[in-house]
Design a protein around this motif. Structure first.
Motif, PDB file in Angstrom:
ATOM      1  N   GLY A   1       0.806  -1.210   0.000  1.00  0.00           N
ATOM      2  CA  GLY A   1       0.000   0.000   0.000  1.00  0.00           C
ATOM      3  C   GLY A   1       0.839   1.259   0.000  1.00  0.00           C
ATOM      4  O   GLY A   1       1.655   1.456   0.906  1.00  0.00           O
ATOM      5  N   HIS A   2       0.646   2.106  -1.004  1.00  0.00           N
ATOM      6  CA  HIS A   2       1.473   3.315  -1.103  1.00  0.00           C
ATOM      7  C   HIS A   2       0.710   4.502  -1.686  1.00  0.00           C
ATOM      8  O   HIS A   2       1.302   5.549  -1.950  1.00  0.00           O
ATOM      9  CB  HIS A   2       2.697   3.029  -1.985  1.00  0.00           C
ATOM     10  N   GLU A   3      -0.598   4.370  -1.885  1.00  0.00           N
ATOM     11  CA  GLU A   3      -1.407   5.445  -2.471  1.00  0.00           C
ATOM     12  C   GLU A   3      -2.445   5.846  -1.430  1.00  0.00           C
ATOM     13  O   GLU A   3      -3.589   5.419  -1.473  1.00  0.00           O
ATOM     14  CB  GLU A   3      -2.069   4.934  -3.757  1.00  0.00           C
ATOM     15  N   ALA A   4      -2.028   6.649  -0.460  1.00  0.00           N
ATOM     16  CA  ALA A   4      -2.839   6.809   0.753  1.00  0.00           C
ATOM     17  C   ALA A   4      -3.018   8.262   1.183  1.00  0.00           C
ATOM     18  O   ALA A   4      -2.214   9.133   0.847  1.00  0.00           O
ATOM     19  CB  ALA A   4      -2.212   6.012   1.900  1.00  0.00           C
ATOM     20  N   ALA A   5      -4.082   8.461   1.951  1.00  0.00           N
ATOM     21  CA  ALA A   5      -4.361   9.762   2.562  1.00  0.00           C
ATOM     22  C   ALA A   5      -4.936   9.516   3.952  1.00  0.00           C
ATOM     23  O   ALA A   5      -5.544   8.475   4.218  1.00  0.00           O
ATOM     24  CB  ALA A   5      -5.340  10.561   1.713  1.00  0.00           C
ATOM     25  N   GLY A   6      -4.737  10.465   4.850  1.00  0.00           N
ATOM     26  CA  GLY A   6      -5.240  10.288   6.208  1.00  0.00           C
ATOM     27  C   GLY A   6      -5.162  11.560   7.021  1.00  0.00           C
ATOM     28  O   GLY A   6      -4.952  12.660   6.483  1.00  0.00           O
ATOM     29  N   VAL A   7      -5.299  11.390   8.328  1.00  0.00           N
ATOM     30  CA  VAL A   7      -5.297  12.522   9.263  1.00  0.00           C
ATOM     31  C   VAL A   7      -4.156  12.339  10.254  1.00  0.00           C
ATOM     32  O   VAL A   7      -3.997  11.265  10.843  1.00  0.00           O
ATOM     33  CB  VAL A   7      -6.633  12.621  10.010  1.00  0.00           C
ATOM     34  N   VAL A   8      -3.357  13.378  10.443  1.00  0.00           N
ATOM     35  CA  VAL A   8      -2.242  13.328  11.382  1.00  0.00           C
ATOM     36  C   VAL A   8      -2.770  13.217  12.809  1.00  0.00           C
ATOM     37  O   VAL A   8      -3.640  13.989  13.225  1.00  0.00           O
ATOM     38  CB  VAL A   8      -1.356  14.581  11.241  1.00  0.00           C
ATOM     39  N   THR A   9      -2.227  12.245  13.550  1.00  0.00           N
ATOM     40  CA  THR A   9      -2.636  12.071  14.955  1.00  0.00           C
ATOM     41  C   THR A   9      -1.523  12.425  15.932  1.00  0.00           C
ATOM     42  O   THR A   9      -1.805  12.750  17.088  1.00  0.00           O
ATOM     43  CB  THR A   9      -3.081  10.623  15.211  1.00  0.00           C
ATOM     44  N   ALA A  10      -0.268  12.354  15.505  1.00  0.00           N
ATOM     45  CA  ALA A  10       0.855  12.689  16.388  1.00  0.00           C
ATOM     46  C   ALA A  10       2.069  13.039  15.542  1.00  0.00           C
ATOM     47  O   ALA A  10       2.239  12.518  14.435  1.00  0.00           O
ATOM     48  CB  ALA A  10       1.185  11.526  17.325  1.00  0.00           C
ATOM     49  N   VAL A  11       2.932  13.919  16.072  1.00  0.00           N
ATOM     50  CA  VAL A  11       4.148  14.300  15.357  1.00  0.00           C
ATOM     51  C   VAL A  11       5.329  14.279  16.314  1.00  0.00           C
ATOM     52  O   VAL A  11       5.181  14.433  17.531  1.00  0.00           O
ATOM     53  CB  VAL A  11       4.029  15.698  14.709  1.00  0.00           C
ATOM     54  N   GLY A  12       6.530  14.086  15.736  1.00  0.00           N
ATOM     55  CA  GLY A  12       7.754  14.104  16.527  1.00  0.00           C
ATOM     56  C   GLY A  12       8.158  15.508  16.930  1.00  0.00           C
ATOM     57  O   GLY A  12       7.631  16.511  16.429  1.00  0.00           O
ATOM     58  N   SER A  13       9.145  15.589  17.788  1.00  0.00           N
ATOM     59  CA  SER A  13       9.542  16.865  18.391  1.00  0.00           C
ATOM     60  C   SER A  13      10.117  17.862  17.394  1.00  0.00           C
ATOM     61  O   SER A  13      10.102  19.075  17.650  1.00  0.00           O
ATOM     62  CB  SER A  13      10.573  16.601  19.491  1.00  0.00           C
ATOM     63  N   GLU A  14      10.635  17.392  16.254  1.00  0.00           N
ATOM     64  CA  GLU A  14      11.264  18.299  15.286  1.00  0.00           C
ATOM     65  C   GLU A  14      10.405  18.557  14.052  1.00  0.00           C
ATOM     66  O   GLU A  14      10.836  19.250  13.126  1.00  0.00           O
ATOM     67  CB  GLU A  14      12.626  17.730  14.864  1.00  0.00           C
ATOM     68  N   VAL A  15       9.215  18.008  14.013  1.00  0.00           N
ATOM     69  CA  VAL A  15       8.330  18.192  12.854  1.00  0.00           C
ATOM     70  C   VAL A  15       7.716  19.586  12.896  1.00  0.00           C
ATOM     71  O   VAL A  15       7.207  20.017  13.935  1.00  0.00           O
ATOM     72  CB  VAL A  15       7.217  17.124  12.838  1.00  0.00           C
ATOM     73  N   THR A  16       7.772  20.282  11.773  1.00  0.00           N
ATOM     74  CA  THR A  16       7.273  21.653  11.729  1.00  0.00           C
ATOM     75  C   THR A  16       6.188  21.896  10.684  1.00  0.00           C
ATOM     76  O   THR A  16       5.374  22.806  10.842  1.00  0.00           O
ATOM     77  CB  THR A  16       8.424  22.639  11.453  1.00  0.00           C
ATOM     78  N   HIS A  17       6.149  21.130   9.605  1.00  0.00           N
ATOM     79  CA  HIS A  17       5.254  21.501   8.505  1.00  0.00           C
ATOM     80  C   HIS A  17       3.885  20.838   8.543  1.00  0.00           C
ATOM     81  O   HIS A  17       3.004  21.181   7.748  1.00  0.00           O
ATOM     82  CB  HIS A  17       5.931  21.253   7.144  1.00  0.00           C
ATOM     83  N   VAL A  18       3.658  19.878   9.452  1.00  0.00           N
ATOM     84  CA  VAL A  18       2.319  19.338   9.668  1.00  0.00           C
ATOM     85  C   VAL A  18       2.087  19.235  11.174  1.00  0.00           C
ATOM     86  O   VAL A  18       3.045  19.211  11.963  1.00  0.00           O
ATOM     87  CB  VAL A  18       2.120  17.949   9.013  1.00  0.00           C
TER      88      VAL A  18
END
Length: 360
Positions: free
Chosen positions: A58-75
């Motif tokens: 599976g590689h054609e996907a969309a979803g909703v962000v539930t958690a991000v790491g400490s250095e993530v800035t753009h989502v």
């Protein structure tokens, strides 16, 4: 989490439980909302392309962000995102040359010896193409997803993650078609239909669709093809050359076979250019007779549309929301994860354009 697991090539996918880790500093956890069944998945499912097993395709996907790491800035949590199988680092020589889809920087994957993103029964599991989308959740590098307009329906958004960005990108980025030029699209599946639609948006003069399935040729006309031809007709090359007054300026191969790559080459006019985006199986050779190069024709490959997905995907979403990109017609059916094997059977038959798995 529930996922479709590939344990052995050629065998049906098993629906089972897979464990997923928490995000690292530059990682994003996503609740999968939709994932398309792509012919590229089929290559790995059938063992045409080897891959470490077990894995979740599976590689054609969309979803909703539930958690991000400490250095993530753009989502951030709550963002709607489309994922991308070929993330780019942005700083290597290939990225600096604008060849983002060719980036192979290993820093966007977890290093050997560290906790894996996915495990099964307590054992490390290979993540498929940085994504593994046939699952209720995905854990990806931040450069493997991009936020999109929340007005975009998730089933259509998923298509942008592979077939649409590949087909449209082959026209906008690889072929760089100009208004009034002619183009032939070989294969009217999900990628081909997206290429046809993109050619219409770009203002192509003649848009030729070549496919052996009559229903797909009809769909191609709906998407913008100005003429269609049966790919298995022994006279198809001469028919296209005659109908276009000497051949087309551009040809896009969207099937992944040596014979269709050669067809793309043959329908070109003198000085025309072909782009191969289909996954041709290992060992298959594309034959071009040497003297034909003196006709000034050229051929090149393009991975995933040869563009920059961080820019291209939001633009494709805007084309859909603006009524210029038809994604509604491409989806043949919406299915549950439990129906995935039946969906792949339909894809193998060649009659279906796109089945999309919908998650709760």
């Amino acid at each position: 989490m529930k996922a479709a697991i590939l344990r052995e090539p050629g065998k049906p996918l098993e629906i089972g439980e897979v464990e997923i880790d928490e995000p690292g500093p530059r990682e994003v956890k996503i609740k999968t909302k939709a994932c398309g069944l792509c012919r590229s998945d089929l290559h790995f499912l059938d063992g045409v392309y080897p891959y470490p097993l077990p894995t979740v395709l599976g590689h054609e996907a969309a979803g909703v962000v539930t958690a991000v790491g400490s250095e993530v800035t753009h989502v951030q949590p709550g963002d709607h995102v489309v994922t991308f199988l070929a993330p780019s680092c942005g700083s290597c020589k290939l990225c600096q040359n604008g060849q983002f889809t060719l980036c192979q920087d290993p820093s966007m994957q977890r290093t050997p010896g560290t906790t894996p993103r996915l495990t099964i029964d307590g054992e490390p599991m290979a993540q498929f193409l940085n994504l593994s989308g046939f699952a209720e959740e995905m854990l990806v590098h931040e450069n493997a997803c991009v936020a999109i307009d929340k007005e975009m329906p998730m089933d259509r958004a998923a298509l942008i993650g592979c077939s649409v960005v590949t087909g449209a990108g082959s026209v906008f980025n690889a072929a760089r078609i100009k208004a009034g030029e002619s183009i032939a699209i070989i294969g009217a599946g999900g990628i081909g239909l997206s290429a046809i639609n993109a050619a219409k948006i770009a203002g192509a003069g003649e848009i030729v669709a070549i496919d052996p399935v009559e229903s797909k040729r009809t769909m191609a006309e709906k998407m913008g093809a100005t003429m269609t031809f049966d790919a298995i007709d022994e006279n198809v090359v001469s028919q296209v050359i005659e109908a276009t007054g000497g051949g087309v300026d551009h040809a896009i191969e969207c099937v992944g076979k040596a014979v269709t790559a050669q067809l793309a080459w043959k329908v070109l006019r003198r000085g025309g250019a072909a782009v191969i985006v289909g996954m041709i199986a290992p060992g298959e050779m594309v034959e071009i007779h040497g003297p034909e190069f003196l006709q000034g024709k050229s051929v090149k490959g393009a991975l995933m549309g040869a563009g920059h997905f961080m820019q291209d995907m939001p633009r494709l979403v805007a084309h859909y929301l603006g009524g210029r990109l038809d994604l509604d017609s491409v989806i043949a059916e919406r299915i549950s994860l439990d129906q995935i094997n039946e969906g792949f059977d339909k894809l193998k038959s060649g009659e279906s354009t796109r089945s999309v798995i919908m998650f709760d």
